[in-house]
Each structure stands twice: as C-alpha cells, then as structure tokens.
Design an enzyme around this catalytic site. Structure first.
Site, PDB file in Angstrom:
ATOM      1  N   HIS A   1      10.498 -12.212   6.610  1.00  0.00           N
ATOM      2  CA  HIS A   1      11.937 -12.330   6.865  1.00  0.00           C
ATOM      3  C   HIS A   1      12.256 -13.815   6.984  1.00  0.00           C
ATOM      4  O   HIS A   1      11.441 -14.594   7.490  1.00  0.00           O
ATOM      5  CB  HIS A   1      12.343 -11.625   8.161  1.00  0.00           C
ATOM      6  CG  HIS A   1      12.223 -10.140   8.116  1.00  0.00           C
ATOM      7  ND1 HIS A   1      13.167  -9.326   7.532  1.00  0.00           N
ATOM      8  CD2 HIS A   1      11.256  -9.310   8.593  1.00  0.00           C
ATOM      9  CE1 HIS A   1      12.801  -8.064   7.648  1.00  0.00           C
ATOM     10  NE2 HIS A   1      11.642  -8.029   8.290  1.00  0.00           N
TER      11      HIS A   1
ATOM     12  N   LYS B   1       6.146   7.140  -0.231  1.00  0.00           N
ATOM     13  CA  LYS B   1       6.182   6.688   1.159  1.00  0.00           C
ATOM     14  C   LYS B   1       7.213   7.460   1.959  1.00  0.00           C
ATOM     15  O   LYS B   1       8.373   7.564   1.569  1.00  0.00           O
ATOM     16  CB  LYS B   1       6.513   5.185   1.201  1.00  0.00           C
ATOM     17  CG  LYS B   1       6.611   4.564   2.591  1.00  0.00           C
ATOM     18  CD  LYS B   1       5.259   4.524   3.286  1.00  0.00           C
ATOM     19  CE  LYS B   1       5.360   3.889   4.670  1.00  0.00           C
ATOM     20  NZ  LYS B   1       5.354   2.423   4.637  1.00  0.00           N
TER      21      LYS B   1
ATOM     22  N   ASP C   1       0.495  -5.084   5.744  1.00  0.00           N
ATOM     23  CA  ASP C   1       1.894  -4.922   6.143  1.00  0.00           C
ATOM     24  C   ASP C   1       2.566  -6.286   6.281  1.00  0.00           C
ATOM     25  O   ASP C   1       3.434  -6.488   7.136  1.00  0.00           O
ATOM     26  CB  ASP C   1       2.024  -4.123   7.445  1.00  0.00           C
ATOM     27  CG  ASP C   1       3.452  -3.647   7.704  1.00  0.00           C
ATOM     28  OD1 ASP C   1       4.260  -3.612   6.749  1.00  0.00           O
ATOM     29  OD2 ASP C   1       3.768  -3.323   8.866  1.00  0.00           O
TER      30      ASP C   1
END
EC number: 3.5.2.3
Length: 348
Positions: A252, A100, A248
């Site tokens: 959080h 990546k 994706d």
C-alpha cells in the site's frame, strides 16, 4: 555453520502485485527470487472469470524485467454469483490455477466477496470435480467477533464443514496465524494445506503495539500473541509437506498505511526469501527451508519443482527506507533495518 545457502528456486503461493503503474515494481521484486507465484485477484474490479484473469496475466507478463522467466499463476475471485461453468472455463484455460474465497469485508478489496458459503456450494462442487484448489481467507467478519479470534471461529463455523462436504477438494488455508489453524491443517487430510508468511513467523502483536502503534506491521489476518507465532514456526520448520511459503506481500502507498485509518498489508516481496531464512535460522532449521519454500507448494498443486537454483549468503545489508510504487512510495517491512541474509543476484 555455512555462510552460503543454495536452494531450488522457490515459488510464492500467495502474493498481491496490484495493477497499473505499480506492476513494474512489484513484478520485478517477486521475479527477482521466485519462479512462479499465485497471484491474488482482489483488484478493483476483482478478477472474476478466465477472460479477466488472462488480461491481468498479460499485464503482469508485460511488466516482467527483460529476460525474466517468472510465471504468474492466476486465481479467480469467488463471489455469491460465481457459476460452475465459470469454474470449468477457468480450469480449461490452463493459466487459472485456483479460486479464492474472501469472506465479504475480511480484507483489502473484499467487499465483493462471499456473504455465505451456501451461495457458492455449486461453484465449489465444480472445483472439486475439475481439480481446482480452493484458497480460503479463513476469518469470520461479524462485528461481535474479536479481531484476534476471527481465524479460530472460522475454523469451527466454516472450514470444517467445507472439508467434510468436499473431501476430494484441495483446500489451502491461506496465511494461517494461529495454533488452532496449525492443528486443523495437521489433522486434516492430505488435500488440506496452508501458506505461512514471513512476517507471521518473525513477529507477533507486541511488535505492532508495544511502545507505539507501528502501522507497517498491520496486516490481516492480524499478528497474534507469541504463543501462536511459536506454533507457526514449529509448523514451518517441521518438514511437514502441508505447510509452504506464501508471502502475502501486500503493498500500500505510504500515505495509505501511515493514516488515521491505515490499510492492512506488509510489503515483503523485496526481500522475501531473506526474511524466511532469518526465521528458519532462528530455529536452526535452514535445512528445512528448501522443502518449505521450493518443494511443498508445487507438490501440493501438482506442479514440478523448479530446476534452477538460488544462493543466499549470510551478509548484513540495510533494507531500503522506501521503494517506488508507481508514482507513489511504499515502505517495506524492516525499512532501514539490517537484514542478515542476501540473495546473490547472479545465481542461476
């Protein structure tokens, strides 16, 4: 119109599982639906070599629910110091499936990312030689570039160059968000593909900003105007094999999202395929969902499609207001709202 939809089990070609106490929760959510997933390497510290990738892989496998056959597909995090030999070792491992490229500062935990593509050209050349796909977060990070223009400018300044320098390299333009990216991928060679998230199909920047700032829609690349959303929907539902599912999903903790300077990321893994089904149904394109979710990705990566199936039913249910995230809490996308499709958990 049928109220049931049966698909080959899908895969997620871009997901963030985090680490530590979060893993039992995030892994359970992804394993509920997906057979495999490309696991993002932006931990602290990042996953830079095959040894670190294997250690992370073992932690993920240990967090799987009992009886789960979910397979994590590991990814290396490229830095300015990544060496060709590290690429070759990772490819030889059999469990590292890609590397990546995060431009330094582009997203969560990307400070160790690449400052100049010139510095990793030998590593990219090694990837082309051994057949390892390059996954690219396609945004420039210069302060003089508007956040809504980062993707378009990255295409012009970097993406075209990489594809031209390495024509045999497989490149995934990750989580595309613009009509410009759709056009680039469509016109590029068969070695260039792209993932598209559910939230970029369902929402645009108005959803995030009109009537108040909604932090749980904030992600990077940021939601764009509705004309770009339409282009993404066109691409995802077109049947073009270059476009495939990548959530994706990026959790959080609630306090880190609902803050004066909130983190970027939407948590969608808890109901990912249900959200994609809503987007495809809006386009009367449910017949194209299996290709996008279950076939195009493995074909691009040179892997077989899954052979077992899942079933969705058209049935309203309410997304949870919050979910456990280790000892903390994560607020999922669409928290407390109605979802139109539900996964039959017992489907095989």
């Amino acid at each position: 119109m049928s109220d049931r939809l049966t698909l080959l089990r899908p895969d997620d070609w871009h997901i963030h599982l985090r680490d530590g106490a979060a893993l039992p929760h995030t892994v359970a959510d992804v394993a509920r639906t997906f057979g495999r997933a490309i696991i993002m390497p932006n931990l602290v510290p990042p996953v830079r070599n095959a040894e670190q990738a294997d250690a992370y892989r073992q932690r993920i496998l240990a967090a799987r629910p009992a009886g789960s056959r979910f397979e994590p597909l590991m990814v290396l995090y490229l830095t300015d110091r990544t060496q060709p030999e590290e690429i070759r070792e990772a490819k030889a491992s059999g469990f590292v499936h890609a590397a990546k490229l995060y431009p330094a500062g582009a997203t969560t935990n990307s400070d160790s990312g690449v400052t100049s593509i010139d510095k990793i050209l030998p590593a990219i050349e090694a990837m082309a030689e051994v057949g390892m796909p390059l996954l690219i977060h396609g945004e420039v990070t210069r302060g003089d570039v508007d956040v809504f223009d980062r993707e378009k400018i990255f295409i012009d300044e970097h993406m075209r160059r990489v594809v031209e320098l390495f024509p045999t390299l497989k490149v995934v333009f990750e989580h595309i968000t613009t009509a410009d990216a759709v056009q680039f991928v469509t016109e590029a060679s068969a070695n260039v593909g792209a993932t598209i998230t559910a939230h970029h199909l369902l929402y645009n920047r108005n959803h995030m900003l009109v009537g108040g700032i909604r932090p749980h829609f904030y992600c990077l690349p940021i939601l764009k105007r509705n004309t770009h959303q339409v282009a993404l929907l066109d691409a995802a539902t077109s049947g073009n094999p270059k476009f495939f599912l990548g959530t994706d999903s990026a959790p959080h903790a609630q306090h880190a999202k609902e803050a004066a300077c909130g983190c970027a990321g939407c948590y969608t893994a808890f109901a990912a395929i249900e959200l994609y089904a809503e987007a495809f149904e809006q386009r009367n394109a449910l017949d194209k969902l299996e290709g996008f979710a279950s076939i195009n990705g493995p074909r691009f990566y040179g892997l077989p499609a899954n052979t077992d199936r899942i079933t969705l039913v058209r049935e309203d249910w309410t997304a949870p207001a919050s979910l456990p995230f280790g000892e903390l809490t994560v607020i999922p996308l669409r928290a407390g709202e109605t979802l139109r499709w539900r996964l039959l958990e017992e489907s095989k």
